[in-house]
Scaffold this motif. Structure first.
Motif, PDB file in Angstrom:
ATOM      1  N   ASP A   6       0.812  -1.216   0.000  1.00  0.00           N
ATOM      2  CA  ASP A   6       0.000   0.000   0.000  1.00  0.00           C
ATOM      3  C   ASP A   6       0.848   1.269   0.000  1.00  0.00           C
ATOM      4  OD1 ASP A   6       0.868  -0.791   2.554  1.00  0.00           O
ATOM      5  OD2 ASP A   6      -0.666   0.408   3.545  1.00  0.00           O
ATOM      6  N   ARG A   7       2.147   1.130   0.332  1.00  0.00           N
ATOM      7  CA  ARG A   7       3.029   2.307   0.353  1.00  0.00           C
ATOM      8  C   ARG A   7       3.607   2.637  -1.015  1.00  0.00           C
ATOM      9  NH1 ARG A   7       5.446  -0.119   5.063  1.00  0.00           N
ATOM     10  NH2 ARG A   7       7.364  -0.501   3.870  1.00  0.00           N
ATOM     11  N   PHE A   8       3.619   1.665  -1.913  1.00  0.00           N
ATOM     12  CA  PHE A   8       4.295   1.846  -3.202  1.00  0.00           C
ATOM     13  C   PHE A   8       3.544   2.867  -4.061  1.00  0.00           C
ATOM     14  CE2 PHE A   8       5.026   0.125  -7.640  1.00  0.00           C
ATOM     15  CZ  PHE A   8       6.298   0.682  -7.755  1.00  0.00           C
ATOM     16  N   HIS A   9       4.271   3.863  -4.560  1.00  0.00           N
ATOM     17  CA  HIS A   9       3.648   4.939  -5.335  1.00  0.00           C
ATOM     18  C   HIS A   9       3.476   4.596  -6.819  1.00  0.00           C
ATOM     19  CE1 HIS A   9       5.009   8.160  -2.178  1.00  0.00           C
ATOM     20  NE2 HIS A   9       3.990   7.415  -1.781  1.00  0.00           N
ATOM     21  N   GLY A  10       4.104   3.526  -7.250  1.00  0.00           N
ATOM     22  CA  GLY A  10       3.983   3.124  -8.653  1.00  0.00           C
ATOM     23  C   GLY A  10       2.818   2.180  -8.865  1.00  0.00           C
ATOM     24  N   ARG A  11       2.914   1.393  -9.913  1.00  0.00           N
ATOM     25  CA  ARG A  11       1.817   0.498 -10.289  1.00  0.00           C
ATOM     26  C   ARG A  11       2.234  -0.952 -10.108  1.00  0.00           C
ATOM     27  NH1 ARG A  11      -1.986   1.568 -15.556  1.00  0.00           N
ATOM     28  NH2 ARG A  11      -3.618   0.052 -15.029  1.00  0.00           N
ATOM     29  N   ILE A  12       1.346  -1.774  -9.545  1.00  0.00           N
ATOM     30  CA  ILE A  12       1.590  -3.205  -9.359  1.00  0.00           C
ATOM     31  C   ILE A  12       0.654  -3.967 -10.285  1.00  0.00           C
ATOM     32  CG2 ILE A  12       1.625  -5.129  -7.732  1.00  0.00           C
ATOM     33  CD1 ILE A  12       1.958  -3.038  -5.489  1.00  0.00           C
ATOM     34  N   VAL A  13       1.221  -4.884 -11.086  1.00  0.00           N
ATOM     35  CA  VAL A  13       0.456  -5.584 -12.109  1.00  0.00           C
ATOM     36  C   VAL A  13       0.727  -7.085 -12.008  1.00  0.00           C
ATOM     37  CG1 VAL A  13       0.170  -5.898 -14.605  1.00  0.00           C
ATOM     38  CG2 VAL A  13       0.569  -3.610 -13.673  1.00  0.00           C
ATOM     39  N   HIS A  14      -0.332  -7.887 -12.154  1.00  0.00           N
ATOM     40  CA  HIS A  14      -0.156  -9.335 -12.300  1.00  0.00           C
ATOM     41  C   HIS A  14      -0.321  -9.687 -13.773  1.00  0.00           C
ATOM     42  CE1 HIS A  14      -0.639 -13.671 -11.962  1.00  0.00           C
ATOM     43  NE2 HIS A  14      -0.230 -13.597 -10.713  1.00  0.00           N
ATOM     44  N   PRO A  15       0.561 -10.526 -14.333  1.00  0.00           N
ATOM     45  CA  PRO A  15       0.499 -10.819 -15.772  1.00  0.00           C
ATOM     46  C   PRO A  15      -0.816 -11.417 -16.231  1.00  0.00           C
ATOM     47  CG  PRO A  15       2.579 -11.586 -14.833  1.00  0.00           C
ATOM     48  CD  PRO A  15       1.716 -11.175 -13.687  1.00  0.00           C
ATOM     49  N   GLN A  16      -1.519 -12.133 -15.339  1.00  0.00           N
ATOM     50  CA  GLN A  16      -2.768 -12.769 -15.741  1.00  0.00           C
ATOM     51  C   GLN A  16      -3.861 -11.739 -16.012  1.00  0.00           C
ATOM     52  OE1 GLN A  16      -3.554 -16.436 -13.728  1.00  0.00           O
ATOM     53  NE2 GLN A  16      -5.763 -16.284 -13.981  1.00  0.00           N
ATOM     54  N   HIS A  17      -3.675 -10.518 -15.506  1.00  0.00           N
ATOM     55  CA  HIS A  17      -4.672  -9.455 -15.705  1.00  0.00           C
ATOM     56  C   HIS A  17      -3.950  -8.204 -16.174  1.00  0.00           C
ATOM     57  CE1 HIS A  17      -7.501 -12.127 -13.693  1.00  0.00           C
ATOM     58  NE2 HIS A  17      -6.613 -12.277 -12.744  1.00  0.00           N
ATOM     59  N   TRP A  18      -3.363  -8.299 -17.357  1.00  0.00           N
ATOM     60  CA  TRP A  18      -2.530  -7.207 -17.868  1.00  0.00           C
ATOM     61  C   TRP A  18      -3.404  -6.036 -18.322  1.00  0.00           C
ATOM     62  CZ3 TRP A  18       2.597  -7.212 -17.299  1.00  0.00           C
ATOM     63  CH2 TRP A  18       3.312  -6.158 -17.886  1.00  0.00           C
ATOM     64  N   PRO A  19      -3.173  -4.829 -17.777  1.00  0.00           N
ATOM     65  CA  PRO A  19      -3.996  -3.678 -18.162  1.00  0.00           C
ATOM     66  C   PRO A  19      -3.582  -3.117 -19.519  1.00  0.00           C
ATOM     67  CG  PRO A  19      -2.372  -3.040 -16.512  1.00  0.00           C
ATOM     68  CD  PRO A  19      -2.219  -4.515 -16.700  1.00  0.00           C
ATOM     69  N   GLU A  20      -4.560  -2.802 -20.351  1.00  0.00           N
ATOM     70  CA  GLU A  20      -4.262  -2.288 -21.686  1.00  0.00           C
ATOM     71  C   GLU A  20      -3.617  -0.910 -21.644  1.00  0.00           C
ATOM     72  OE1 GLU A  20      -7.730  -2.325 -24.094  1.00  0.00           O
ATOM     73  OE2 GLU A  20      -7.994  -4.519 -24.026  1.00  0.00           O
ATOM     74  N   ASP A  21      -3.850  -0.173 -20.577  1.00  0.00           N
ATOM     75  CA  ASP A  21      -3.357   1.202 -20.521  1.00  0.00           C
ATOM     76  C   ASP A  21      -1.982   1.329 -19.853  1.00  0.00           C
ATOM     77  OD1 ASP A  21      -4.120   0.555 -17.955  1.00  0.00           O
ATOM     78  OD2 ASP A  21      -5.067   2.485 -17.526  1.00  0.00           O
ATOM     79  N   LEU A  22      -1.317   0.215 -19.571  1.00  0.00           N
ATOM     80  CA  LEU A  22      -0.033   0.294 -18.870  1.00  0.00           C
ATOM     81  C   LEU A  22       1.048   0.835 -19.808  1.00  0.00           C
ATOM     82  CD1 LEU A  22       1.611  -0.264 -16.310  1.00  0.00           C
ATOM     83  CD2 LEU A  22       2.085  -2.553 -17.219  1.00  0.00           C
ATOM     84  N   ASP A  23       1.634   1.957 -19.427  1.00  0.00           N
ATOM     85  CA  ASP A  23       2.719   2.572 -20.198  1.00  0.00           C
ATOM     86  C   ASP A  23       4.004   2.447 -19.388  1.00  0.00           C
ATOM     87  OD1 ASP A  23       4.384   4.036 -21.798  1.00  0.00           O
ATOM     88  OD2 ASP A  23       3.510   5.988 -21.283  1.00  0.00           O
ATOM     89  N   TYR A  24       4.929   1.630 -19.880  1.00  0.00           N
ATOM     90  CA  TYR A  24       6.189   1.435 -19.159  1.00  0.00           C
ATOM     91  C   TYR A  24       7.385   1.924 -19.971  1.00  0.00           C
ATOM     92  CZ  TYR A  24       6.118  -2.746 -22.121  1.00  0.00           C
ATOM     93  OH  TYR A  24       6.046  -3.608 -23.187  1.00  0.00           O
ATOM     94  N   ALA A  25       7.135   2.636 -21.068  1.00  0.00           N
ATOM     95  CA  ALA A  25       8.231   3.126 -21.906  1.00  0.00           C
ATOM     96  C   ALA A  25       9.149   4.052 -21.103  1.00  0.00           C
ATOM     97  CB  ALA A  25       7.662   3.864 -23.117  1.00  0.00           C
ATOM     98  N   GLY A  26      10.430   3.729 -21.123  1.00  0.00           N
ATOM     99  CA  GLY A  26      11.425   4.547 -20.444  1.00  0.00           C
ATOM    100  C   GLY A  26      11.430   4.420 -18.925  1.00  0.00           C
ATOM    101  N   LYS A  27      10.608   3.548 -18.380  1.00  0.00           N
ATOM    102  CA  LYS A  27      10.472   3.451 -16.926  1.00  0.00           C
ATOM    103  C   LYS A  27      11.281   2.285 -16.348  1.00  0.00           C
ATOM    104  CE  LYS A  27       5.904   5.608 -16.846  1.00  0.00           C
ATOM    105  NZ  LYS A  27       4.487   5.464 -16.442  1.00  0.00           N
ATOM    106  N   LYS A  28      11.472   2.338 -15.036  1.00  0.00           N
ATOM    107  CA  LYS A  28      12.155   1.259 -14.317  1.00  0.00           C
ATOM    108  C   LYS A  28      11.113   0.207 -13.916  1.00  0.00           C
ATOM    109  CE  LYS A  28      13.766   4.451 -11.659  1.00  0.00           C
ATOM    110  NZ  LYS A  28      14.404   5.214 -10.557  1.00  0.00           N
ATOM    111  N   VAL A  29      11.360  -1.015 -14.371  1.00  0.00           N
ATOM    112  CA  VAL A  29      10.417  -2.104 -14.139  1.00  0.00           C
ATOM    113  C   VAL A  29      11.109  -3.208 -13.355  1.00  0.00           C
ATOM    114  CG1 VAL A  29       8.939  -3.846 -15.223  1.00  0.00           C
ATOM    115  CG2 VAL A  29       9.205  -1.597 -16.303  1.00  0.00           C
TER     116      VAL A  29
END
Length: 482
Positions: free
Chosen positions: A156-179
């Motif tokens: 709950d403290r993390f300011h970024g986005r948490i994603v599970h591959p089984q429910h991949w969001p279409e709007d996720l933009d990770y270009a140029g970001k730290k993953v």
């Protein structure tokens, strides 16, 4: 499709279900059958998963159907290509017109008096009931609505986005970001090189390593044979070549694990930067094929590491922070996006409640017959593929065996078949003898296997081919009645 009573009711319109329907339709063109599919499209796994780079971790000559050649140049294919293959197979045979979408089966009750199944499904907020002579489940063995995510402190403290591959969001933009991708299985090793092409940097964070081998995405032998012999002749030759290779690799791993380890290590040394810490990041604590080995086409994961666009950290998570992850070693990983490629939740028979004359069946107290039927449960078939080879190899054999059963019963005027164990001293073991975490977490919810045939789930294609395609149906355990 308007009839409420069917000869065969198939549950699931994925790779297995479409194959089963094709076999039934081809062998018995006059029989009535339908497929009930909980989702709104054909494809199963290959329609559900939409994460970047999704692909097979088996060659398509063996993951493809025996009856329909795979003709694409790539043997290690991406998800959209596999989805098109499944859907075009269904459309070409008219199977798509026999499929009822949005029907989630919740209960199936066998009536001894009527010698048929009554199947209850949910559809559009209403309950639909059908009856069938045979129930054939092709639902795979994991939950479609929920992937596995262990408890992590501080999410709950993390300011970024948490994603599970089984429910991949279409709007996720990770270009140029730290993953950061948490995990070390097939999904993680697929995601990392794919996301590294656009992300600023991708880190694969693993608790422990997995065996990873590189194979060519395009099989030069398969493509050469196709050019010379054509698709129909080349396909079975390539299929058997790949069966022989995977069987030999598995057997060698079981008998001479040290040799296989050294071969894998030498290959990794050639593909990773000089001095790379292979012992830490690519040397598991278990032997090869005690868990499923991951394949990377053309070494794409190793290439991403060489380029510096991806890296591997082997450590444990202490907590999520505002900026990323704090690890037990004291190190910290900054992240804008965290992907929890932490596995699957298993679910037997799609969560269907099986009943016999109104009494629920306790799956954990049943024995699996030949890895495809249940002791004491009449006219019921299920598909569970191989863990050490392509799923479809087993799915095709199960469908062929089922058609043999139907043909024999028609010939003799029989209406019921049921496997029966008469040996009270038969010892049992887990159905899936596989050390992966996602398997071990759920074994108690599945049927058991026996210590001897025919109550074992075979993991040898050659052995199963002889047993399911050629051996007598009268083996002392299968009982037929009219």
């Amino acid at each position: 499709m308007t009839a409420d009573h069917l000869d065969v009711l198939i549950v699931g319109a994925g790779l297995s279900g479409i194959g089963a329907a094709h076999h039934v339709q081809d062998a018995f063109p006059g029989r009535s059958y339908a497929i009930l599919e909980a989702r709104e499209a054909i494809g199963g796994t290959w329609d559900l998963f939409r994460y970047p780079g999704i692909r097979s971790d088996s060659d398509m000559q063996t993951l493809g159907y025996r009856f329909r050649p795979w003709t694409d140049e790539k043997s290690i294919a991406d998800g959209p290509a596999i989805l098109e293959y499944v859907r075009s197979t269904a459309a070409a045979a008219g199977i798509d017109k026999r499929t009822r979408f949005g029907h989630r089966v919740i209960r199936a009750d066998w009536s001894s008096a009527d010698r048929r199944w009554t199947v209850t499904a949910e559809h559009g907020g209403e309950t639909v009931t059908l009856t069938a002579r045979f129930l054939y489940t092709c639902t795979g063995y994991y939950r479609y609505d929920e992937g596995y995510t262990p408890h992590f402190e501080g999410t709950d403290r993390f300011h970024g986005r948490i994603v599970h591959p089984q429910h991949w969001p279409e709007d996720l933009d990770y270009a140029g970001k730290k993953v950061v991708v948490i995990g070390s299985g097939a999904t993680a090793v697929t995601l990392v090189p794919s996301m590294a092409a656009d992300a600023g940097h991708v880190t694969m964070l693993q608790r422990s390593p997995t065996y990873i081998a590189s194979l060519p995405a395009k099989d030069p032998i398969a493509n050469s044979l196709r050019r010379v012999l054509g698709n129909r002749l080349a396909y079975p030759i390539t299929r058997w070549k790949n069966v022989a290779f995977s069987t030999a690799t598995y057997q060698l791993s079981q008998r001479l694990p040290g040799l296989v380890k050294s071969v894998l290590r030498r290959a990794q040394e050639r593909q990773l930067p000089a001095g790379y810490d292979i012992d830490t990041h690519f040397t598991p604590r278990y032997n090869p094929w005690d868990q499923r080995m991951c394949l990377v086409p053309d070494g794409d994961l190793f290439r991403a590491i060489r380029r510096g666009t991806a890296s591997i950290v082997t450590d444990r998570i202490e907590t999520f922070t505002e900026r990323g992850l704090a690890l037990e070693s004291g190190a910290e990983l900054d992240a804008d996006v965290i992907v929890t490629a932490t596995g699957l939740n298993l679910l037997a028979f799609g969560g269907i409640e099986l009943c016999l004359d109104g009494t629920p069946v306790s799956l954990r107290d049943t024995l699996a017959y030949k890895g495809m039927m249940l002791g004491g449960v009449p006219n019921f078939v299920f598909t569970i593929g191989y863990t050490n080879a392509s799923w479809t190899l087993k799915a095709d054999l199960v469908a062929e065996y089922f058609c043999r059963l139907l043909a024999r019963m028609d010939e003799r005027g029989e209406s019921v078949c049921v496997p029966v164990n008469d040996d009270p001293t038969l010892t049992t073991r887990p159905l899936l003898d596989f050390d992966a975490g996602y398997v071990q977490r759920s074994l108690d919810a599945f049927p058991r296997a026996g210590a001897r045939a025919p109550w074992q789930l075979g993991m040898s294609y050659v052995h199963d081919l002889v047993t399911l395609r050629h051996r007598s149906l009268d083996d002392g355990a299968m009982r037929f009645s009219s």
